[in-house]
Design an enzyme around this catalytic site. Structure first.
Site, PDB file in Angstrom:
ATOM      1  N   ASP A 152      -7.341  -9.776   3.889  1.00 40.17           N
ATOM      2  CA  ASP A 152      -6.929  -8.540   4.564  1.00 40.17           C
ATOM      3  C   ASP A 152      -7.161  -8.635   6.076  1.00 40.17           C
ATOM      4  OD1 ASP A 152      -6.437  -7.579   2.049  1.00 40.17           O
ATOM      5  OD2 ASP A 152      -7.476  -5.675   2.357  1.00 40.17           O
ATOM      6  N   GLY A 162      -8.857   4.596   2.845  1.00 44.89           N
ATOM      7  CA  GLY A 162      -9.361   4.372   1.489  1.00 44.89           C
ATOM      8  C   GLY A 162      -8.321   4.459   0.392  1.00 44.89           C
ATOM      9  N   GLY A 220      -6.006   1.823  -0.111  1.00 43.54           N
ATOM     10  CA  GLY A 220      -5.469   0.473  -0.321  1.00 43.54           C
ATOM     11  C   GLY A 220      -4.494   0.012   0.754  1.00 43.54           C
ATOM     12  N   LEU A 221      -4.512   0.684   1.919  1.00 39.73           N
ATOM     13  CA  LEU A 221      -3.585   0.265   2.982  1.00 39.73           C
ATOM     14  C   LEU A 221      -4.302  -0.507   4.088  1.00 39.73           C
ATOM     15  CD1 LEU A 221      -1.259   3.406   3.242  1.00 39.73           C
ATOM     16  CD2 LEU A 221      -0.855   1.276   2.006  1.00 39.73           C
ATOM     17  N   GLY A 222      -5.448  -1.062   3.750  1.00 42.14           N
ATOM     18  CA  GLY A 222      -6.122  -1.974   4.683  1.00 42.14           C
ATOM     19  C   GLY A 222      -6.857  -1.281   5.809  1.00 42.14           C
ATOM     20  N   SER A 223      -7.208   0.015   5.628  1.00 41.46           N
ATOM     21  CA  SER A 223      -7.877   0.703   6.737  1.00 41.46           C
ATOM     22  C   SER A 223      -9.216   0.040   7.083  1.00 41.46           C
ATOM     23  CB  SER A 223      -8.069   2.184   6.424  1.00 41.46           C
ATOM     24  OG  SER A 223      -8.771   2.349   5.219  1.00 41.46           O
ATOM     25  N   PRO A 281      -3.707   6.363   6.337  1.00 40.43           N
ATOM     26  CA  PRO A 281      -4.590   7.131   5.454  1.00 40.43           C
ATOM     27  C   PRO A 281      -5.741   6.228   4.978  1.00 40.43           C
ATOM     28  CG  PRO A 281      -2.366   6.938   4.506  1.00 40.43           C
ATOM     29  CD  PRO A 281      -2.346   6.239   5.836  1.00 40.43           C
TER      30      PRO A 281
HETATM   31  O1  PMV Z   1      -6.773  -1.842  -3.109  1.00 33.58           O
HETATM   32  P1  PMV Z   1      -7.029  -3.014  -2.227  1.00 33.58           P
HETATM   33  O2  PMV Z   1      -6.104  -3.110  -1.062  1.00 33.58           O
HETATM   34  O3  PMV Z   1      -8.472  -3.143  -1.854  1.00 33.58           O
HETATM   35  O4  PMV Z   1      -6.658  -4.337  -3.042  1.00 33.58           O
HETATM   36  C1  PMV Z   1      -7.371  -4.829  -4.129  1.00 33.58           C
HETATM   37  C2  PMV Z   1      -6.751  -6.125  -4.538  1.00 33.58           C
HETATM   38  C3  PMV Z   1      -7.272  -6.682  -5.863  1.00 33.58           C
HETATM   39  O5  PMV Z   1      -6.478  -7.806  -6.153  1.00 33.58           O
HETATM   40  C4  PMV Z   1      -7.149  -5.682  -6.968  1.00 33.58           C
HETATM   41  C5  PMV Z   1      -8.733  -7.091  -5.752  1.00 33.58           C
HETATM   42  C6  PMV Z   1      -8.996  -8.307  -4.913  1.00 33.58           C
HETATM   43  O6  PMV Z   1     -10.188  -8.495  -4.554  1.00 33.58           O
HETATM   44  O7  PMV Z   1      -8.085  -9.103  -4.638  1.00 33.58           O
END
Ligand code: PMV
Length: 315
Positions: A149, A101, A103-106, A99
């Site tokens: 990431d 956007g 937070g799963l690294g897409s 999915p």
């Molecule tokens: O939501 P994501 O996977 O983009 O993670 C953000 C991680 C934070 O620690 C909140 C921000 C960062 O730049 O490390």
């Protein structure tokens, strides 16, 4: 000749937000992938076909003229066209099991798979070289990216990262399963990070103590990963969730999903910026199905994942 590559998504197992202020974070590649396929076309254009948008454009345009989400693809294609000056154009197709956007690294998986697939039309490159250009591409959308990431998407497995020492591979190969649930609440990482900054400025001492607590649990987890001690890792996941709640990035829906997942897993927490996005629960082969069932019964969108040890794959 066609060129195809895929890269895994990721979760943040431990350390989001605190990592911004210098503590360690642990990231884990998951076996849900983005695949990018590239073919040559007769016209000297860049074509992009993806679920976040389509594009047909000449090379050598300013990135400001390109739709935000498509910039990494355009950047990579344009870079290769300028370097190799081919007599053909490129058609880029993106398929995702992740999915987008949440937070799963897409985004990083897109950058890594696109860097490999697009450069694969012209020359063979090592994983290190692909990672370098993938991070450049990611900077077109996240100028301050740490590169962590893209690193975990390229090499797979688990990595630890901190601002001072950069990233390094965790060699342990634990054997856990993850139940990942999507709150479907949109969030902006930038906004949540700035909210945490305000919290920190108002509560310097409390925040500094939380950073210390976070460092302690991460050191413990690094030992537990070697022993595949899921019970202890789970306890630390629950502690980490408490720290994330203390800095104000949780909400009712995330809390509810975590409460449900905690009933049958070793422990559940937010992954990534919070305020929305996803949570994950640590399970083994035995309790993964019961955890997913409980979340589904409450109509939460969820799926199972395992650690991806392969990383970038080219075809
Ligand atoms: O939501 P994501 O996977 O983009 O993670 C953000 C991680 C934070 O620690 C909140 C921000 C960062 O730049 O490390």
């Amino acid at each position: 000749m066609n060129s195809k590559a895929s890269a895994p998504g990721k979760i943040i197992l431990f350390g989001e937000h605190f990592v911004v202020y210098g503590t360690k974070a642990i990231l884990c590649a998951i076996n849900k992938r983005i695949t990018v396929s590239v073919e040559k076309t007769l016209e000297n254009n860049i074509l992009i076909d993806s679920s976040v948008g389509n594009l047909k454009s000449e090379p050598d345009k300013s990135l400001n003229e390109i739709d935000f989400q498509l910039r990494p693809f355009y950047f990579l294609a344009d870079m290769m066209i300028k370097k190799y000056n081919p007599k053909f154009g490129l058609k880029i197709r993106v398929d995702s099991e992740i999915p987008l956007g949440v937070g799963l690294g897409s985004s990083s998986a897109c950058c890594v798979a696109a860097a490999a697939a697009i450069s694969g039309i012209f020359a063979k490159k090592s994983k290190d070289e692909i990672l370098e250009i993938a991070i450049e591409a990611e900077k077109t959308i996240f100028p301050n990216t740490s590169g962590a990431d893209c690193t975990v998407c390229t090499y797979g497995g688990l990595i630890k990262y901190d601002k001072k020492n950069g990233h390094s591979k965790i060699l342990s190969k634990p054997n856990f399963h993850l139940a990942i649930a999507n709150s479907k609440i949109k969030h902006s990482t930038k906004e949540v990070v700035s909210k945490v900054k305000q919290f920190k400025e108002k509560n310097e001492e409390k925040f500094s103590n939380l950073c210390k607590e976070e460092s302690n649990i991460i050191e413990d987890v690094l030992i537990c990963l070697k022993k595949n001690d899921l019970l202890e890792i789970g306890k630390n996941i629950m502690k980490n969730q408490e720290y994330l709640e203390a800095i104000g990035i949780s909400n009712e829906k995330l809390q509810d999903m975590i409460k449900i997942a905690n009933q049958s897993s070793f422990g559940a927490k937010i992954t990534g910026a919070g305020g929305g996005g996803c949570i994950f629960a640590l399970t083994d082969a035995e309790n993964i199905q019961s955890t997913l069932k409980k979340l589904k019964e409450q109509n939460y969108d969820c799926f199972s994942a395992e650690i991806d040890y392969k990383g970038l794959d080219t075809f």
